[in-house]
Design a protein around this motif. Structure first.
Motif, PDB file in Angstrom:
ATOM      1  N   LEU A  52      -1.368 -15.540  90.134  1.00  0.00           N
ATOM      2  CA  LEU A  52      -0.155 -15.098  90.098  1.00  0.00           C
ATOM      3  C   LEU A  52       0.503 -16.332  89.269  1.00  0.00           C
ATOM      4  N   SER A  53       0.452 -17.740  90.181  1.00  0.00           N
ATOM      5  CA  SER A  53       1.220 -18.925  89.666  1.00  0.00           C
ATOM      6  C   SER A  53       0.982 -19.315  88.388  1.00  0.00           C
ATOM      7  N   ARG A  54      -0.610 -19.147  88.227  1.00  0.00           N
ATOM      8  CA  ARG A  54      -0.915 -19.546  86.677  1.00  0.00           C
ATOM      9  C   ARG A  54      -0.553 -18.507  85.502  1.00  0.00           C
ATOM     10  N   TYR A  55      -0.516 -17.397  85.830  1.00  0.00           N
ATOM     11  CA  TYR A  55       0.192 -16.378  84.870  1.00  0.00           C
ATOM     12  C   TYR A  55       1.798 -16.719  84.927  1.00  0.00           C
ATOM     13  N   LEU A 108      11.962  -7.678  82.033  1.00  0.00           N
ATOM     14  CA  LEU A 108      12.074  -7.542  83.586  1.00  0.00           C
ATOM     15  C   LEU A 108      12.035  -6.199  83.809  1.00  0.00           C
ATOM     16  N   GLN A 109      12.514  -5.262  83.068  1.00  0.00           N
ATOM     17  CA  GLN A 109      12.271  -3.705  83.358  1.00  0.00           C
ATOM     18  C   GLN A 109      10.716  -3.360  83.511  1.00  0.00           C
ATOM     19  N   ILE A 110       9.818  -3.934  82.441  1.00  0.00           N
ATOM     20  CA  ILE A 110       8.645  -3.656  82.495  1.00  0.00           C
ATOM     21  C   ILE A 110       7.929  -4.460  83.726  1.00  0.00           C
ATOM     22  N   THR A 111       8.416  -5.669  84.028  1.00  0.00           N
ATOM     23  CA  THR A 111       7.971  -6.055  85.494  1.00  0.00           C
ATOM     24  C   THR A 111       8.062  -4.937  86.627  1.00  0.00           C
ATOM     25  N   THR A 134      10.192 -14.331  94.987  1.00  0.00           N
ATOM     26  CA  THR A 134       9.544 -13.589  96.273  1.00  0.00           C
ATOM     27  C   THR A 134       8.675 -12.700  96.464  1.00  0.00           C
ATOM     28  N   LEU A 135       8.724 -11.894  94.861  1.00  0.00           N
ATOM     29  CA  LEU A 135       7.886 -10.908  94.689  1.00  0.00           C
ATOM     30  C   LEU A 135       6.492 -10.844  94.929  1.00  0.00           C
ATOM     31  N   SER A 136       5.987 -12.157  94.697  1.00  0.00           N
ATOM     32  CA  SER A 136       4.587 -12.273  94.630  1.00  0.00           C
ATOM     33  C   SER A 136       4.060 -12.386  96.235  1.00  0.00           C
ATOM     34  N   SER A 137       4.895 -12.696  96.943  1.00  0.00           N
ATOM     35  CA  SER A 137       4.320 -12.988  98.527  1.00  0.00           C
ATOM     36  C   SER A 137       4.075 -11.481  99.141  1.00  0.00           C
ATOM     37  N   VAL A 138       4.886 -10.347  98.360  1.00  0.00           N
ATOM     38  CA  VAL A 138       4.543  -8.950  98.906  1.00  0.00           C
ATOM     39  C   VAL A 138       3.566  -8.290  98.042  1.00  0.00           C
ATOM     40  N   MET A 139       3.124  -8.702  96.727  1.00  0.00           N
ATOM     41  CA  MET A 139       2.272  -8.292  95.819  1.00  0.00           C
ATOM     42  C   MET A 139       0.655  -8.326  96.383  1.00  0.00           C
ATOM     43  N   ILE A 199       0.154  -9.292  84.130  1.00  0.00           N
ATOM     44  CA  ILE A 199       1.004  -9.364  82.925  1.00  0.00           C
ATOM     45  C   ILE A 199       2.351  -8.904  83.157  1.00  0.00           C
ATOM     46  N   GLY A 200       2.673  -8.148  84.389  1.00  0.00           N
ATOM     47  CA  GLY A 200       3.867  -7.830  84.608  1.00  0.00           C
ATOM     48  C   GLY A 200       4.680  -9.024  85.120  1.00  0.00           C
ATOM     49  N   TYR A 201       4.084  -9.749  86.213  1.00  0.00           N
ATOM     50  CA  TYR A 201       4.374 -10.962  86.516  1.00  0.00           C
ATOM     51  C   TYR A 201       5.050 -12.135  85.427  1.00  0.00           C
ATOM     52  N   THR A 202       3.960 -12.061  84.454  1.00  0.00           N
ATOM     53  CA  THR A 202       4.167 -13.041  83.307  1.00  0.00           C
ATOM     54  C   THR A 202       5.442 -12.626  82.516  1.00  0.00           C
ATOM     55  N   LEU A 203       5.462 -11.555  82.311  1.00  0.00           N
ATOM     56  CA  LEU A 203       6.687 -10.892  81.515  1.00  0.00           C
ATOM     57  C   LEU A 203       7.834 -11.025  82.578  1.00  0.00           C
ATOM     58  N   GLY A 204       7.755 -11.167  83.865  1.00  0.00           N
ATOM     59  CA  GLY A 204       9.049 -11.273  84.611  1.00  0.00           C
ATOM     60  C   GLY A 204       9.480 -12.776  84.250  1.00  0.00           C
ATOM     61  N   ASP A 205       8.686 -13.640  84.514  1.00  0.00           N
ATOM     62  CA  ASP A 205       9.142 -15.106  84.103  1.00  0.00           C
ATOM     63  C   ASP A 205       9.827 -15.087  82.690  1.00  0.00           C
TER      64      ASP A 205
END
Length: 464
Positions: A155-158, A204-207, A140-145, A18-24
């Motif tokens: 994560l790509s799908r969301y 972005l702050q929620i992310t 780049t965040l997804s690579s360290v999550m 959810i956080g990554y979706t909101l970031g995008d």
């Protein structure tokens, strides 16, 4: 981040998705709103020649693409801070990014022409620089999550849902708010930019709260330079990366140029820009369908195969429309939506294909360099934005669009239709051709690659 800190971080789960979706979504609220309406604002409100708008966007976007790896190197060179390596950048720079988005839509039409151009250039360059300081850390965040392949695919799908949500809303809200009696209203552009900028900031702050960095990554030593020659050599050897970059570059240019002409198509060809809002409720349905079918189709057919089939069929339909124009806006909206479903795999699966390119690099070289691969791909995405932002304006000028005219000539109106459908066919058709011929990872080859990598890693681990 030491091992004790890693253990204290909660496990990867729905909150991260959810956080990554909101970031995008947060990034789209400023970047995609500008991509859709800033050139419209420049031409219809500020009364700037489309040629000058195109040149401005081409220059600034190319510079933005070039400085992408530079900013990435700066971020890499900094030591880990409280909250992670990438999240602090998102948290801090999302504030000035939102402010600069709003400043881009200030009405300076009463200024001298040269001053208008100067204001446009300064606000454009500043926004893009700050946006990079948010978007590169977010990408780049997804690579360290997580280092789990399935989690990264999720994560790509969301992530794709963030852009879909924004496009669903803006297609409905934009024409209804920005135009009154089929005429643009300057104050409404500023108001809507402020609303979306604030929504983007909140997302972005929620992310930053929902997404957690779990993987311990090496930090580039302070002052170490990025070796561009090495990057180019590695890119040249990675057919998977080259394929996905060129495929994405061409597809993004085609989609962005078409989206840039969308407002003019409905305003001048169909005669009512508010008809764009009708597609809003349909986009909700399309988004649900895309989210539901993409993963099963990719699993059954393969990511490469589904992208080629879906986008190829969409290009074929628009090839027919090029020769047989539609005069019903509703018929066009429905057909365009069906084509969107077919071509959606290009946007939804591209991040998973980048991950496959990272695996392909490891397969060929024995090394895993996520940072190099992602920065190279990011460069090409920015390059696509640079070209597409200017091409929309150049295409508008090419069809003879007169910004001062209340009504366009019949020849210009017909040229808008030809340009819209023709560019769709060229963009998506070439993208499919590149993916089919250059990208080597079919469904079977991807499975073989992952099996071999798993065996290599197991052998390497047992030999330690």
């Amino acid at each position: 981040m030491n091992q004790t800190e890693i253990k204290e971080v909660r496990k990867f789960g729905m909150l991260d998705k959810i956080g990554y979706t909101l970031g995008d979504l947060g990034c789209c609220c400023t970047e995609q709103f500008r991509a859709m309406y800033l050139s419209v604002f420049y031409t219809l409100i500020l009364k700037v020649d489309p040629i000058h708008v195109g040149i401005l966007m081409l220059i600034t976007k190319i510079w933005d693409a070039v400085n992408d790896p530079i900013i990435g190197a700066i971020i890499d060179s900094k030591q880990l801070k409280k909250g992670g390596k990438f999240i602090p950048w998102i948290r801090v720079f999302s504030f000035p990014m939102s402010i600069l988005c709003i400043l881009g839509f200030v009405n300076v039409s009463n200024w001298a022409y040269g001053l208008r151009l100067a204001y446009m250039f300064i606000t454009y360059v500043l926004y893009e620089a700050i946006y990079t300081l948010v978007n590169v850390p977010f990408g780049t965040l997804s690579s360290v999550m997580t280092d789990d392949v399935k989690h990264r695919t999720a994560l790509s799908r969301y992530r794709s849902m963030g852009g879909t949500i924004f496009m669903t809303v803006i297609v409905f809200v934009g024409p209804m708010v920005l135009f009154v009696d089929n005429k643009p209203v300057a104050g409404n552009f500023l108001m809507l930019s402020a609303i979306f900028a604030l929504i983007g900031l909140l997302c972005l702050q929620i992310t930053c709260v929902c997404c957690k960095e779990r993987i311990d990554v090496p930090v580039r030593p302070e002052g170490e330079k990025l070796h561009y020659g090495k990057v180019l050599i590695e890119i040249a050897k990675n057919r998977a990366l080259l394929g996905v970059m060129l495929f994405s570059l061409i597809g993004m240019i085609g989609a962005s140029v078409v989206n840039g002409l969308n407002t003019y198509l409905f305003k001048d060809y169909f005669g009512n820009v508010k008809l764009l809002a009708v597609s809003g409720p349909l986009n909700v349905l399309y988004a649900i369908v895309v989210f539901a079918i993409t993963q099963p189709l990719a699993n059954k057919l393969g990511k490469k195969e589904w992208c080629c089939i879906g986008a190829g069929c969409a290009a074929g339909i628009f090839a027919v429309l090029f020769f047989i124009p539609l005069h019903s806006a509703m018929a066009f909206i429905i057909i365009n939506g069906i084509c969107f479903i077919g071509a959606s795999g290009m946007q939804v699966l591209v991040w998973a294909m980048v991950n496959d390119s990272i695996d392909y690099h490891e397969l060929r070289t024995g090394e895993r360099n996520e940072g190099i691969v992602y920065s190279a791909y990011s460069f090409f995405r920015k390059l696509a934005n640079a070209v597409s932002a200017s091409l929309s304006s150049f295409a508008l000028a090419l069809v003879g669009y007169e910004v001062e005219a209340a009504v366009q000539t019949p020849e210009t109106v017909q040229a808008i239709w030809k340009g819209y459908t023709g560019l769709y066919v060229i963009g998506y058709g070439l993208a499919v051709l590149v993916l089919a011929l250059l990208y080597p990872l079919s469904k079977n080859k991807t499975a073989d690659m992952l099996t071999e990598l798993k065996a290599r890693r197991a052998a390497s681990k047992s030999g330690e």
